[in-house]
Design a protein around this motif. Sequence first.
Motif, PDB file in Angstrom:
ATOM      1  N   GLY A 160      42.617  39.108  52.397  1.00 50.71           N
ATOM      2  CA  GLY A 160      43.088  37.624  52.280  1.00 50.71           C
ATOM      3  C   GLY A 160      42.319  36.897  51.298  1.00 50.71           C
ATOM      4  N   ASN A 161      41.611  37.232  50.669  1.00 51.94           N
ATOM      5  CA  ASN A 161      40.459  36.421  49.948  1.00 51.94           C
ATOM      6  C   ASN A 161      40.962  36.229  48.314  1.00 51.94           C
ATOM      7  N   PRO A 162      41.622  35.043  47.876  1.00 47.45           N
ATOM      8  CA  PRO A 162      41.881  35.112  46.617  1.00 47.45           C
ATOM      9  C   PRO A 162      40.754  35.284  45.417  1.00 47.45           C
ATOM     10  N   LYS A 163      39.666  34.993  45.889  1.00 48.79           N
ATOM     11  CA  LYS A 163      38.423  35.281  44.837  1.00 48.79           C
ATOM     12  C   LYS A 163      37.892  36.532  44.860  1.00 48.79           C
ATOM     13  N   ALA A 164      38.488  37.449  45.592  1.00 47.19           N
ATOM     14  CA  ALA A 164      37.944  38.951  45.692  1.00 47.19           C
ATOM     15  C   ALA A 164      37.829  39.517  44.569  1.00 47.19           C
ATOM     16  N   ILE A 165      36.863  40.356  44.105  1.00 49.11           N
ATOM     17  CA  ILE A 165      36.616  40.908  42.933  1.00 49.11           C
ATOM     18  C   ILE A 165      35.934  42.303  43.097  1.00 49.11           C
TER      19      ILE A 165
ATOM     20  N   SER B  59      39.195  44.385  38.927  1.00 45.41           N
ATOM     21  CA  SER B  59      40.559  44.165  39.760  1.00 45.41           C
ATOM     22  C   SER B  59      40.199  42.676  40.516  1.00 45.41           C
ATOM     23  N   ILE B  60      41.128  41.773  40.381  1.00 53.82           N
ATOM     24  CA  ILE B  60      40.758  40.480  40.929  1.00 53.82           C
ATOM     25  C   ILE B  60      41.791  39.799  41.862  1.00 53.82           C
ATOM     26  N   GLY B  61      41.375  39.116  42.662  1.00 57.23           N
ATOM     27  CA  GLY B  61      42.694  38.441  43.446  1.00 57.23           C
ATOM     28  C   GLY B  61      43.071  39.042  44.685  1.00 57.23           C
ATOM     29  N   LEU B  62      44.091  38.515  45.257  1.00 57.35           N
ATOM     30  CA  LEU B  62      44.654  38.885  46.695  1.00 57.35           C
ATOM     31  C   LEU B  62      45.090  40.319  46.527  1.00 57.35           C
ATOM     32  N   LEU B  63      45.728  40.918  45.441  1.00 58.40           N
ATOM     33  CA  LEU B  63      46.277  42.121  45.213  1.00 58.40           C
ATOM     34  C   LEU B  63      45.508  42.845  44.289  1.00 58.40           C
ATOM     35  N   GLN B  64      44.325  42.423  43.993  1.00 53.87           N
ATOM     36  CA  GLN B  64      43.433  43.278  42.852  1.00 53.87           C
ATOM     37  C   GLN B  64      44.210  43.801  41.674  1.00 53.87           C
ATOM     38  N   VAL B  65      44.380  42.742  41.044  1.00 49.10           N
ATOM     39  CA  VAL B  65      45.386  43.000  39.583  1.00 49.10           C
ATOM     40  C   VAL B  65      44.322  42.847  38.550  1.00 49.10           C
ATOM     41  N   ILE B  66      44.198  43.950  37.734  1.00 49.97           N
ATOM     42  CA  ILE B  66      43.422  43.699  36.407  1.00 49.97           C
ATOM     43  C   ILE B  66      44.137  43.039  35.522  1.00 49.97           C
ATOM     44  N   LYS B  67      43.282  42.457  34.581  1.00 48.98           N
ATOM     45  CA  LYS B  67      43.821  41.493  33.442  1.00 48.98           C
ATOM     46  C   LYS B  67      45.082  42.069  32.640  1.00 48.98           C
ATOM     47  N   PRO B  68      45.060  43.198  32.261  1.00 53.03           N
ATOM     48  CA  PRO B  68      46.135  43.740  31.227  1.00 53.03           C
ATOM     49  C   PRO B  68      47.501  43.860  32.169  1.00 53.03           C
ATOM     50  N   THR B  69      47.271  44.153  33.382  1.00 59.38           N
ATOM     51  CA  THR B  69      48.390  44.345  34.221  1.00 59.38           C
ATOM     52  C   THR B  69      48.862  42.859  34.582  1.00 59.38           C
ATOM     53  N   PHE B  70      48.287  42.016  34.892  1.00 58.98           N
ATOM     54  CA  PHE B  70      48.355  40.614  35.240  1.00 58.98           C
ATOM     55  C   PHE B  70      49.185  39.850  34.060  1.00 58.98           C
ATOM     56  N   ASP B  71      48.768  40.105  32.830  1.00 54.03           N
ATOM     57  CA  ASP B  71      49.221  39.573  31.489  1.00 54.03           C
ATOM     58  C   ASP B  71      50.819  40.104  31.276  1.00 54.03           C
ATOM     59  N   ALA B  72      50.861  41.440  31.546  1.00 53.76           N
ATOM     60  CA  ALA B  72      52.259  42.280  31.128  1.00 53.76           C
ATOM     61  C   ALA B  72      53.040  41.786  32.251  1.00 53.76           C
TER      62      ALA B  72
ATOM     63  N   SER C 220      46.463  32.581  35.714  1.00 55.84           N
ATOM     64  CA  SER C 220      45.256  32.941  36.158  1.00 55.84           C
ATOM     65  C   SER C 220      45.197  33.975  37.338  1.00 55.84           C
ATOM     66  N   GLN C 221      44.463  35.057  37.091  1.00 59.24           N
ATOM     67  CA  GLN C 221      44.383  36.064  38.152  1.00 59.24           C
ATOM     68  C   GLN C 221      43.670  35.726  39.570  1.00 59.24           C
ATOM     69  N   TYR C 222      43.028  34.598  39.485  1.00 57.72           N
ATOM     70  CA  TYR C 222      42.552  34.071  40.774  1.00 57.72           C
ATOM     71  C   TYR C 222      43.616  33.159  41.659  1.00 57.72           C
ATOM     72  N   ASP C 223      44.610  32.732  41.084  1.00 55.41           N
ATOM     73  CA  ASP C 223      45.743  31.840  41.517  1.00 55.41           C
ATOM     74  C   ASP C 223      46.513  32.690  42.563  1.00 55.41           C
ATOM     75  N   PRO C 224      46.239  32.329  43.851  1.00 50.05           N
ATOM     76  CA  PRO C 224      47.091  33.364  44.768  1.00 50.05           C
ATOM     77  C   PRO C 224      48.437  33.862  44.515  1.00 50.05           C
ATOM     78  N   VAL C 225      49.346  32.538  44.193  1.00 48.37           N
ATOM     79  CA  VAL C 225      50.493  32.869  44.060  1.00 48.37           C
ATOM     80  C   VAL C 225      51.069  33.461  42.657  1.00 48.37           C
ATOM     81  N   ALA C 226      50.222  33.183  41.690  1.00 53.68           N
ATOM     82  CA  ALA C 226      50.563  34.013  40.316  1.00 53.68           C
ATOM     83  C   ALA C 226      49.847  35.439  40.421  1.00 53.68           C
ATOM     84  N   ASN C 227      48.812  35.636  41.437  1.00 58.38           N
ATOM     85  CA  ASN C 227      48.246  37.004  41.404  1.00 58.38           C
ATOM     86  C   ASN C 227      49.598  37.825  42.307  1.00 58.38           C
ATOM     87  N   LEU C 228      49.984  37.365  43.533  1.00 65.17           N
ATOM     88  CA  LEU C 228      51.068  38.075  44.301  1.00 65.17           C
ATOM     89  C   LEU C 228      52.351  38.299  43.358  1.00 65.17           C
TER      90      LEU C 228
END
Length: 221
Positions: free
Chosen positions: A152-157, A170-183, A192-200
């Motif tokens: 539950g830590n949105p700043k987890a890395i 891997s960054i954020g609540l669901l540990q997403v890497i940057k290429p996957t997040f962008d795609a 931002s990968q650190y934004d909790p809603v954007a990450n989820l």
Amino acid sequence: MPKNANVLRNRLALTKTHKLSFAGVAAVGAASLALSLVPAQAQTSAKTVSAAPVAFSQSATQAAKASVTDQAADADKKAAAAAAKKKAEQERAKKEAASRSAQRAKIAKAAAKTYPDNLDGWIREALDIMKKHKIPGTYHGLHKNIMRESSGNPKAINDWDINAINGVPSIGLLQVIKPTFDAYHVPGTAKSQYDPVANLTAAANYAADRYGSIDNVNSAY
């Protein structure tokens, strides 16, 4: 015949003739008097008759003027009433428009759903966005994966796995890497990968594409 008898007869004849003459003169005089009186009466009557149309004409003119004045007054009243009615309708329309606008503002304000700035709020906001974009997933599916990946830590890395070694940790609540997040970034969310809603939402979008739903993920993905 004696002479005296002739004289007497002549006197009697003269007397009768004079009477007749006097009678004729009297008759002529009476006729003249009658004729002289008739024109005077006729003239008076003519004057009276001729005076009546003048009086009637003046009365008719005054009545016509009064009628025109009354009609003009009625027209002015009707115009004023119409103008007042139009103004009242315009004012009513403005008030109704303002009322509708205020009502819409209230509805919009009520519709602007807010979320608490915590894990529960992030999940619920993410689910609403996912629903809008037809991305499958449930509260339980998101929550169980969040707890496994980041607690539950949105700043987890993650700075030790292969992704970190390759420079894309891997960054954020669901540990997403940057290429996957962008795609799989969902429009309308932060980039931002650190934004909790954007990450989820990005992770759920990726999981839906690869596994059918985030609910189907039970381990590292």
